[in-house]
Design an enzyme around this catalytic site. Structure first.
Site: not given
Ligand code: RAM
Length: 901
Positions: A742, A479
């Site tokens: 996260e 990502e």
């Molecule tokens: C995820 C990412 C990011 C977020 C979006 C909406 O894939 O990790 O942190 O902002 O989604």
């Protein structure tokens, strides 16, 4: 008259960006001042800018002599001299006058140079290897080896000045006479290469010699042709290529150019493969000793392919470059299976490792794999990397000592697995190379709670790991993109920890480059595939407005507002066009990754609409656009009213009834005054009902603590801060986190690891509490009117559970300190205010307390002006200097510190 004891230091150009080869033709200059006296400030300055150091020594500012200017401004001084052309060298210095009118000695001399400003300045061509990966074959694009390119040239004498301008579509490492040029890695960094490619300038004078010289470069696929996001390789192009333009000036005034073109030679070499996400494979048996020096036989190399690419988009580099900033030794190692060694770096970090080996047999294939965490048996846990392989391979040449360090990849990891027989762990040496954009650290933090200190460290490491050319969401899985929502919510925290002025200046160009023709800012910037990830969602697209605002507040930077004003106005117009009666639709990511709460997306979307309109009104006023300011303020009023009407009941309840909705409504001032208290009470109740737990996700979390302090519930903020049970910040800390996870539930005792599809352990968003720690807990803030810490506000919020906080913040004027200690019957507060700034200091008081500064009653202190003396706090005004306040109980009463606001 004797010289002032005040001293000038830390001269900077364009907010401290790298000063070679800049593109700004009206650059802003700044400096800091130092003095031992209190209440010292600048009363005048006098700047000289000269085209040579000799002229400057003679005090001749042939480019600009500002004359003496009566002013206390020491940042954002716009250069007003002769027009600056490409390649101009600008030597500068200044002197100043202190508050009593005494003149300082001249500052040290500093230098900035202009980059190549026009397309006509370029004569170098982009060159690459003649064999191209098959078009339309993504696997071949990704698997392509790294081209090596070189040429030689003769010099009759050493040049007086030599500058190398370099860039690549892909990544490059430039070489001159066997030396690496500069210290940047992963250059030229990530931009939308379709629109903008940064060109770096290097002073290479000392690398050149009389006689034969060799110049060369190695190139990698990078963001340009390698994998980006989850989109796979080749998003911008399939063939990496480099552009090098060496410009030399000799003592007799003659000039000479050596430029990349079809006359160069090209070869593949030991880098068999490199990719940002998958890693690098290096076959040392293919080393080409001396390939970057004169005398190397390149007769078997092919002619380089000169690509007919336009110069449009070539831009002098903006923002800090990426470099290896620090190195870490591993803390421990284990051998989960025979011959498989797993090293623990002790820190979730981003970059790579340097491996030093001795006496390895030729052809030994050593494999390094990287992961953020390990299974209980000590083997790597790689499921959460998704398809990112994060694997480096080194094939030994069989020398006495071999060192491997990859060039064109980076990994997010704490653990490194080494296999392939490199010898016993004692016989090789592994060093973690920490890689990020160069940004001086500005925040320092220490407090009485080790868990909070660790949290602060985790926040900082989240920033180190994700501020790599662009602010990414995470650095490990496939990502690694510049998610706008993450960046806006963390920008304030980031600014307390490191000087991000020039980093975000660069990124705002990326944001504007990625904006859509209908005015929408993007979800990610740069945006590799505008067709798949498009119009920025509520709280994400708003980054385009919030980041400039944050930069203005933290650094007093108005230019970032002016530069992006039209794009911001277009975003507001887009929001207006995509709303009905002030209400935005039920779209977006909502309060992403919240727990045990579902915030309605339309409520969040409408709140951000109002917030962006309000910030826009303020920014319009700041740059003198009064009509716009009025219009946007009116728009804010309309949206606010619509918000109340649609979502707020008469008892102050807000649709969704989550912590986030109350937090947003209070922070963004969306409620009628009469309902504020009820909404605040509802928020507090919700936290209490959950036993002191939060439910907020990526966005709500950034406002939660400031709102609690704002409504006089710092006690609750401390309760959340110090909560160790799930979900909380200290939950991850107490389970060994070294970066911000996260998700609150990245790992729980009950469920173990969360779904590997989306479970990064290095995602800074939930770390946006860092701003509250500096701004509220330590109490280091800027005044709303005199922003950028010209007028500092020191207002610590003391709460139960912390005995002391010692924080420092390096602002544009110098170091601010706020150190408080709470003891029974006494609070001490030490404050340092840098020269040329002043401060309003709020000292927590109790009924019956008295206030001392430097051991004497504050009323008797000549350097402190007491403006308010209340029961809850005393407020003083001071100029620069260090101060030590004590608020002491005349008679100790056992009062609680809660509700100190
Ligand atoms: C995820 C990412 C990011 C977020 C979006 C909406 O894939 O990790 O942190 O902002 O989604």
């Amino acid at each position: 008259m004797a010289h002032s004891a005040m001293r000038i230091y830390d001269l900077s150009v364009e907010l401290g960006s790298f000063a070679l080869g800049i593109g700004e033709t009206r650059p802003r200059l700044g400096w800091k001042l130092r003095s031992d006296s209190r209440a010292e400030k600048q009363s005048a300055y006098h700047i000289l800018v000269a085209s040579s150091s000799l002229l400057l020594e003679e005090n001749c500012g042939d480019l600009w002599d500002s004359g003496e200017i009566s002013s206390d401004q020491s940042v954002h001084i716009v250069y007003e001299g002769a027009p600056l052309l490409s390649r101009q060298r600008c030597y500068w210095k200044l002197k100043a006058r202190d508050s009593k009118g005494a003149e300082t000695v001249w500052s040290e001399t500093s230098l900035w140079t202009m980059g190549l400003l026009n397309e006509e300045d370029y004569s170098a061509r982009f060159i690459g290897h003649p064999s191209s990966p098959e078009e339309g074959n993504p696997e071949a694009v990704m698997r392509q080896p790294s081209p090596y390119l070189r040429t030689v040239f003769e010099l009759d004498s050493k040049p007086e000045i030599a500058t190398l301008y370099a860039t690549a579509l892909g990544l490059y490492e430039a070489r001159l006479n066997g030396n690496r040029v500069g210290s940047f890695v992963l250059a030229p960094g990530w931009t939308d290469y379709r629109k903008r490619v940064h060109v770096q300038a290097y002073d290479v004078t000392t690398l050149l010699t009389e006689g034969e010289n060799a110049i060369g470069a190695i190139i990698g696929t990078g963001w340009y042709a390698g994998q980006v996001g989850w989109y796979g390789p080749g998003q911008y192009g399939t063939k990496p290529c480099v552009l090098l333009q060496l410009e030399m000036t000799f003592s007799d005034g003659t000039k000479r150019l050596v430029v990349s073109d079809g006359g160069w030679r090209a070869s593949f070499g030991p880098i068999l493969f490199s990719d940002m996400q998958d890693g690098e494979t290096y076959d040392a048996r293919l080393n080409m000793p001396g390939w970057d020096k004169p005398g190397f036989d390149d007769s078997k190399w092919s002619p380089a392919q000169s690509l007919d690419l336009p110069y449009t988009g070539l831009t002098p580099g903006v923002g800090p470059a990426v470099a290896v900033i620090e190195s870490l030794p591993p803390l421990a190692s284990q051998e989960p299976s025979p011959g498989c060694y797993v090293f623990d770096m002790g820190q979730n970090m981003v970059g790579w490792v340097r491996l030093r080996m001795n006496n390895i047999a030729e052809g030994t294939r050593i494999r390094l794999r990287f992961a953020e965490t390990v299974h209980s048996d000590g083997t790597l846990y790689t499921d959460n990397l998704r398809s990112a392989r994060q694997t480096d391979e080194y094939i030994a040449e069989g020398a006495l000592e071999e060192i491997f360090e990859p060039r064109f990849t980076f990994h997010g990891f704490r653990y490194v697995e080494v296999t392939g027989n490199p010898g016993l762990p004692e016989s090789f040496e592994l060093t973690g190379c920490v890689v990020h954009s160069e940004m001086p650290e500005t925040g320092a933090w220490n407090c009485s709670h080790p868990g909070v200190n660790r949290l602060q460290s985790n926040i900082l490491w989240g920033q180190k790991g994700n501020f790599l050319s662009v602010p990414t969401d995470c650095p490990q899985r496939n990502e690694r993109m510049g998610w706008t929502g993450d960046a806006q919510i963390f920008a304030g925290t980031a600014a307390y920890r490191m000087n991000v002025a020039s980093f975000f200046t660069k990124w705002m160009d990326d944001v504007e480059d990625a904006s859509f023709s209908n005015g929408a800012f993007p979800d990610v910037a740069p945006n590799p595939q505008p067709a798949s990830l498009n119009e920025g969602k509520p709280g994400w697209g708003d980054a385009g407005v919030i980041v400039p605002w944050t930069m203005f507040r933290m650094y007093g930077d108005k230019r970032i507002i002016e530069k992006h004003y039209q794009a911001m106005a277009d975003w507001i117009a887009y929001l207006e066009a995509n709303s009905v009666g002030g209400l935005r639709p039920d779209i977006g990511y909502g309060d992403w990754l919240s727990v045990n709460a579902e915030t309605p997306k339309d409520v969040m979307a409408t709140a951000y609409f109002a917030y962006s309109a309000r910030l826009m009104a303020r920014m319009a006023a700041i740059i003198g656009r009064r009509d716009d300011a009025e219009r946007y303020e009116k728009l804010f009023g309309t949206v606010k009213q619509a918000f109340s009407f649609a979502y707020v009941s008469e008892d102050g309840r807000i649709k969704g009834d989550t912590q986030a909705v109350y937090t947003l409504a209070l922070y963004m001032e969306l409620l009628p005054d009469r309902l504020r208290a009820a909404a605040a009470a509802r928020l507090a109740e919700d936290i209490e009902r959950r036993g002191g737990h939060l439910t907020t996700g990526f966005l709500g979390v950034g406002y939660l603590m400031p709102v609690l302090s704002g409504i006089g519930r710092t006690d609750l903020a401390y309760r959340l801060l110090l909560q160790e049970n799930y979900p909380s910040w200290l939950y991850s800390v107490s389970h060994g986190a070294t970066t911000i996870w996260e998700r609150w539930d990245g790992w729980t005792e009950e469920k173990g690891f969360q779904t590997p599809d989306m479970n990064s352990f290095n995602h800074y968003s939930l770390g946006s509490v860092g701003e509250w720690l500096f701004r509220h807990a330590a109490g280091i803030d800027t005044d709303d009117q005199e922003v950028g810490f010209k007028q500092i506000v020191i207002r610590p919020r003391i709460g139960e559970g912390l005995d002391f906080v010692e924080a420092a913040y390096e602002c544009s004027y110098g170091t601010i300190r706020s150190e408080w200690r709470a003891e029974p019957g006494k609070i001490s507060l030490r404050v340092t205010v840098p020269v040329n700034a002043s401060a309003r200091i709020h000292i927590p008081m109790r009924p019956g307390y008295r206030l001392l500064e430097g051991g004497i009653p504050v009323e008797e202190s000549s350097d402190v002006e007491l403006t308010t003396f209340g029961e809850g706090e005393a407020v003083c005004r001071v100029g620069s200097g260090s101060f030590e306040f004590h608020s002491v109980a005349v008679e100790w009463q056992n009062a609680s510190w809660e509700k100190a606001d």
